[in-house]
Scaffold this active site. Structure first.
Site, PDB file in Angstrom:
ATOM      1  N   ASP A 125      79.832 -13.046  29.822  1.00  0.00           N
ATOM      2  CA  ASP A 125      79.678 -13.823  28.603  1.00  0.00           C
ATOM      3  C   ASP A 125      80.899 -14.735  28.396  1.00  0.00           C
ATOM      4  OD1 ASP A 125      79.100 -14.816  26.115  1.00  0.00           O
ATOM      5  OD2 ASP A 125      79.157 -12.914  25.050  1.00  0.00           O
ATOM      6  N   SER A 164      83.713 -10.807  33.087  1.00  0.00           N
ATOM      7  CA  SER A 164      84.193 -12.180  33.192  1.00  0.00           C
ATOM      8  C   SER A 164      85.508 -12.187  33.954  1.00  0.00           C
ATOM      9  CB  SER A 164      84.397 -12.797  31.798  1.00  0.00           C
ATOM     10  OG  SER A 164      83.161 -13.286  31.324  1.00  0.00           O
ATOM     11  N   ASP A 175      71.321  -6.548  24.927  1.00  0.00           N
ATOM     12  CA  ASP A 175      72.664  -6.085  25.294  1.00  0.00           C
ATOM     13  C   ASP A 175      73.181  -5.188  24.163  1.00  0.00           C
ATOM     14  OD1 ASP A 175      74.989  -6.017  26.825  1.00  0.00           O
ATOM     15  OD2 ASP A 175      75.818  -7.850  25.944  1.00  0.00           O
TER      16      ASP A 175
HETATM   17  P1  13P Z   1      82.734 -10.434  29.165  1.00  0.00           P
HETATM   18  O1  13P Z   1      83.337 -10.495  27.798  1.00  0.00           O
HETATM   19  O2  13P Z   1      83.727  -9.996  30.209  1.00  0.00           O
HETATM   20  O3  13P Z   1      82.047 -11.669  29.567  1.00  0.00           O
HETATM   21  O4  13P Z   1      81.639  -9.276  29.145  1.00  0.00           O
HETATM   22  C1  13P Z   1      80.373  -9.468  28.593  1.00  0.00           C
HETATM   23  C2  13P Z   1      79.598  -8.213  28.501  1.00  0.00           C
HETATM   24  O5  13P Z   1      79.905  -7.212  29.119  1.00  0.00           O
HETATM   25  C3  13P Z   1      78.410  -8.210  27.623  1.00  0.00           C
HETATM   26  O6  13P Z   1      77.839  -6.947  27.526  1.00  0.00           O
END
Ligand code: 13P
Length: 344
Positions: free
Chosen positions: A268, A226, A83
């Site tokens: 995440d 999220s 990521d």
């Molecule tokens: P969130 O913080 O909305 O869960 O996003 C995670 C994300 O995009 C990791 O690359």
């Protein structure tokens, strides 16, 4: 089965008209939570690790935990994805370690904060694509910048000042040949995305739909997805936490995205909230406990519940056994052949 190509998973998702959650991990319990949720819902899996996660796990622990996952859950096609790779070198080191997919986030400079130029982004991403595709590894690129910086990734902007320009997106895909494209439509990483339920002004789904119209064959990626459910916020605050009122991306907006070309959905924060709430609850209700398993097990269960729910909501549930995963060697051949490694 060994770790598999993300491109194939996303091609299959496009064919089936569903999305695949990409869940971040830093430790064994989170990997177990995802794999258990996948088994329960019969879902293909994308596990992703950021640079921060790789350093937290000393890289090799992460890789071997993922190998354990493939041994213990052989019926689940599982991808290990980097990521927000911040540089060509970071992506190359992930490939060398055994990641089957990498994100080259050239929308920002290697500091992970400063917006870059289009030319820099194309050059860095193309270099990663050349290295990765020769080995059958998938590449995600990003055009436009996400907001927020809570987790160390993002331009620290309001989320709206660097939205993806559809025309640039077309040009970027043409020049880089990325397999998947992360776009900026107003989301940000972390818990504090919106100060009220997002509207068309703050979450630009119309922009996403326009990009999909121009790039119907590119797998789109929604970062910062999220939903930050109030129930999870409430558990944390009920047991001594101090979260400010906040809103995430409603699941129905993600589902609208999935109808319009979104194949990978990054989550995440929701899992972080679920685990933290469960741990706080044990600490508050059983202050005499000191065995880490007494709170890590409920934390793992809470994350599993969220992941299973998202897998069902994104539509990937039931699709783990639809297809035989191709080897990375076979994927490399397909990339060489005609540039169209579609699993068809
Ligand atoms: P969130 O913080 O909305 O869960 O996003 C995670 C994300 O995009 C990791 O690359």
């Amino acid at each position: 089965m060994p770790l598999v190509s993300m491109r194939q998973l996303l091609d299959e998702a496009a064919r089936g008209g569903y999305g695949v959650g990409a869940f971040n991990v830093n430790n064994m319990e989170q990997i177990q939570a995802i794999m258990e949720a996948a088994r329960e819902t019969k879902s293909p899996v994308i596990v992703q690790a950021s640079r921060g996660a790789r350093s937290y796990c000393q890289d090799r622990f992460l890789y071997h935990l993922m190998l354990a996952a493939t041994e213990l859950y052989p019926e689940i096609p599982t991808v290990l994805h980097l990521d927000h790779g911040n540089s060509v070198e970071t992506c190359k080191s992930a490939i060398a370690m055994g990641f089957t997919s990498v994100m080259m986030d050239g929308s920002l400079m290697p500091d992970g904060k400063t917006p870059s130029t289009f030319e820099y982004n194309v050059k860095a991403t193309r270099e990663v694509v050349e290295t990765a595709h020769a080995k059958g590894i998938t590449v995600e690129g990003e055009i436009g910048c996400l907001g927020g910086i809570e987790d160390g990734h993002g331009a620290g902007l309001d989320g709206l000042s660097h939205l993806t320009d559809p025309e640039q997106a077309v040009e970027f895909v043409r020049q880089t040949q990325v397999d998947a494209l992360a776009i900026a439509i107003g989301t940000s990483h972390g818990a504090y995305k919106f100060t009220q339920k997002p509207t068309g002004e703050t979450l630009k789904m119309d922009r996403l739909i326009e990009i999909h119209k121009r790039l119907p064959n590119t797998h789109l990626v929604m970062h910062g997805s999220s939903s930050v459910p109030k129930e999870l916020q409430d558990i944390i605050n009920q047991y001594g936490g101090k979260l400010r009122p906040t809103w995430g991306v409603p699941v129905e907006e993600i589902q609208l995205g999935i109808k319009n070309g979104v194949r990978k959905v990054n989550v995440d924060t929701d899992n972080r909230l679920a685990m933290t709430g469960a741990i706080r609850k044990v600490f508050a209700e059983k202050p005499e406990e000191f065995d880490p398993r007494s709170y890590l097990k409920p934390a793992r269960d809470a994350m599993k519940k969220v992941v299973a729910q998202r897998m069902t909501q994104f539509g990937q549930a039931g699709h783990a056994g639809d297809y035989a995963p191709l080897s990375l060697e076979e994927m490399a051949k397909r990339y060489q052949g005609n540039g169209k490694p579609l699993a068809a």
